[in-house]
Enzyme design. Structure first.
Site, PDB file in Angstrom:
ATOM      1  N   HIS A  85      -8.033  35.162 -37.300  1.00 37.95           N
ATOM      2  CA  HIS A  85      -8.984  34.220 -36.697  1.00 37.95           C
ATOM      3  C   HIS A  85      -8.521  32.804 -37.007  1.00 37.95           C
ATOM      4  CE1 HIS A  85     -12.690  32.305 -35.436  1.00 37.95           C
ATOM      5  NE2 HIS A  85     -13.154  33.483 -35.022  1.00 37.95           N
ATOM      6  N   HIS A 158      10.171  16.398  13.435  1.00 36.55           N
ATOM      7  CA  HIS A 158      10.851  17.677  13.628  1.00 36.55           C
ATOM      8  C   HIS A 158      12.292  17.640  13.120  1.00 36.55           C
ATOM      9  CE1 HIS A 158       7.459  18.619  16.286  1.00 36.55           C
ATOM     10  NE2 HIS A 158       7.662  17.423  16.803  1.00 36.55           N
ATOM     11  N   SER A 288      29.264  15.435 -10.245  1.00 32.84           N
ATOM     12  CA  SER A 288      29.691  16.826 -10.132  1.00 32.84           C
ATOM     13  C   SER A 288      30.836  17.059 -11.106  1.00 32.84           C
ATOM     14  CB  SER A 288      30.141  17.143  -8.698  1.00 32.84           C
ATOM     15  OG  SER A 288      30.819  18.378  -8.638  1.00 32.84           O
ATOM     16  N   ARG A 328     -18.931  34.893 -22.455  1.00 30.02           N
ATOM     17  CA  ARG A 328     -17.511  34.604 -22.696  1.00 30.02           C
ATOM     18  C   ARG A 328     -16.737  35.887 -22.937  1.00 30.02           C
ATOM     19  NH1 ARG A 328     -14.097  32.042 -27.344  1.00 30.02           N
ATOM     20  NH2 ARG A 328     -12.730  32.341 -25.569  1.00 30.02           N
TER      21      ARG A 328
END
Length: 485
Positions: A85, A158, A288, A328
């Protein structure tokens, strides 16, 4: 990985300088709410005034140990292994360093008094960190929009070239969405209320017992604890926990911001692909490992990636809320320990990236103009037709002449890879002789952007300015977010 490279850390921690301290394992807020319960809050109303047997020594010992020391964490860890706990483990550790208070720590409370009130503080304080950062990003992007409000560029519908807009006007599309995110986060912040002092199932029964049936003192206690925590009000109704729907509201606001981040990042990546606009690129940056010439938009790619993760996290909150049982259940605990911090850390990482990118946009006007000029002859055909009609020519005849020449020019571009020569074809065609003296003016790019510059100016000087007013102090000291990886 951690500093010694043998313990995993989330990349949200190791790769970004963010609000990790707020979300650390040290439950400082847990202890603050425990102390708040014991002290009955403000100095003006002591425990003795509420008629409770809490000594000054107990209060002073708790105040002296509000910051948890490493030794206490060790004690709590061992206790949690035994008791399974977490809160009671810390209550035990706290009692060892504040022995005069050991008997009244957690008096009348439940674990969720500590954890849920603390979580609400996390939610609030986390938003207090994120919201000003978003305001800074909006301010930086608004400055960019105003700087380039007059620069015509191709619009795209588009994915195909469309009527011209301006670079600044396009940035305002992003700004408008970010402004919606700002309002969503502000709303989520303002809607937060404290759970307060409600007891095991939200009825305040234990506190009513402590105060010998005095309802007014129970309500007074609830109000004082809420005030101490910095909230204007507490929920009147709760179960053992605050409603997990609160997590849903906050998560949805942050997730929506994540979708904005991905949308903006994709636009920037497309513009970088077209070589019109780029994100910052440092002198020694490598694009790169193989192709040395590349300038990969890695910041925007990260923004898309993290934004995608962020917009998927609200599903955890939705599922957790809908699965709660009556007053709960505990199946919400483990997932919330993961998903709530990730919401905030992901949003913070996105803001770091947005700040960095908007602080150093690189615009290439000549590339933009060349692309506009390549497409403008096709877009100007309507203007040319209208000019022909004004000179007394038939609209139908003008349309047919333009149609034929446009198809020929398009073939020249697509089939032969040559430049768009529509204007040369028009100049060589006798039909258009009456308008040749005004042909150049019909092709001025600035005449194709409509009210884009005026829209940018109005939007930034009204809606943006108003939205940023509460954050002026943050804007004055804003800096460019640094990326270290």
């Amino acid at each position: 990985m951690s500093a010694n490279n043998d313990v995993y850390q989330t990349p949200l921690n190791s790769r970004y300088a963010n609000e990790v301290s707020l979300l650390s394992e040290k439950p400082v807020f847990y202890l603050e709410t425990v102390v708040a319960l014991a002290r009955r809050i403000p100095e003006r109303l002591t425990s003795t005034e509420l008629g409770l047997p809490i000594t000054d020594d107990a209060i002073e010992q708790m105040k002296a140990h509000i910051t948890i020391q490493d030794d206490e964490f060790k004690v709590a860890a061992e206790e949690e292994k035994r008791r399974r706990h977490d809160v009671m483990a810390h209550v035990h550790a706290f009692g060892q360093v504040a022995p005069a208070a050991a008997g009244i720590i957690h008096w009348g409370a439940t674990s969720c008094y500590c954890t849920d009130n603390a979580d609400l503080i996390f939610l609030r304080d986390g938003l207090d960190i994120l919201i000003p950062k978003l305001a800074v990003v909006i301010d930086k992007l608004a400055a960019f929009a105003k700087e380039y409000k007059n620069l015509p560029c191709l619009g795209f519908t588009h994915g195909q070239p469309a009527q011209l807009v301006t670079v600044g006007k396009r940035a305002c599309l992003w700004l408008q969405d970010l402004l919606m995110d700002l309002r969503n986060l502000e709303r989520a912040r303002d809607d937060l209320r404290f759970r307060g002092v409600k007891g095991t199932t939200g009825t305040q029964a234990s506190f009513l017992q402590i105060f010998d049936g005095d309802h007014d003192k129970v309500e007074q206690l609830d109000e004082l604890v809420t005030e101490k925590a910095g909230f204007n009000s507490a929920f009147i109704i709760s179960s053992q926990t605050y409603s997990r729907k609160i997590d849903v509201d906050v998560a949805n606001a942050l997730g929506s911001f994540g979708s904005t981040c991905e949308r903006i990042g994709i636009d920037i990546r497309h513009l970088a692909m077209l070589k019109e606009v780029e994100e910052p690129f440092e002198k020694d940056q490598i694009g790169s490992s193989a192709m040395a010439y590349k300038r990969n938009p890695m910041r925007s790619e990260r923004l898309c990636s993290l934004g995608r993760h962020l917009q998927n996290l609200p599903k955890d909150a939705v599922d957790t809320y809908s699965a709660q049982w009556f007053e709960r259940s505990l199946d919400d605990s483990a997932i919330r320990r993961i998903s709530i911090p990730e919401l905030y850390l992901s949003a913070d990482a996105c803001l770091i990236l947005l700040n960095n990118v908007t602080s150093g946009f690189v615009v290439y006007p000549e590339v933009i103009r060349r692309r506009v000029n390549d497409e403008l002859p096709f877009m100007a055909t309507e203007n040319i037709i209208m000019a022909c009609v004004k000179k007394g020519l038939s609209r139908q005849d003008a349309h047919e002449e333009i149609r034929v020449l446009s198809h020929q020019a398009a073939d020249n571009v697509k089939k032969h890879g040559k430049n768009n020569d529509l204007l040369d074809r028009i100049r060589r065609t006798a039909f258009f002789a009456p308008i040749l003296d005004e042909l150049d003016s019909l092709l001025e790019p600035s005449t194709f952007v409509g009210r884009a510059p005026q829209q940018v100016e109005k939007f930034t000087s009204t809606e943006i300015k108003k939205a940023l007013l509460p954050y002026e102090s943050h804007l004055l000291k804003a800096e460019t977010s640094a990326l270290y990886v």
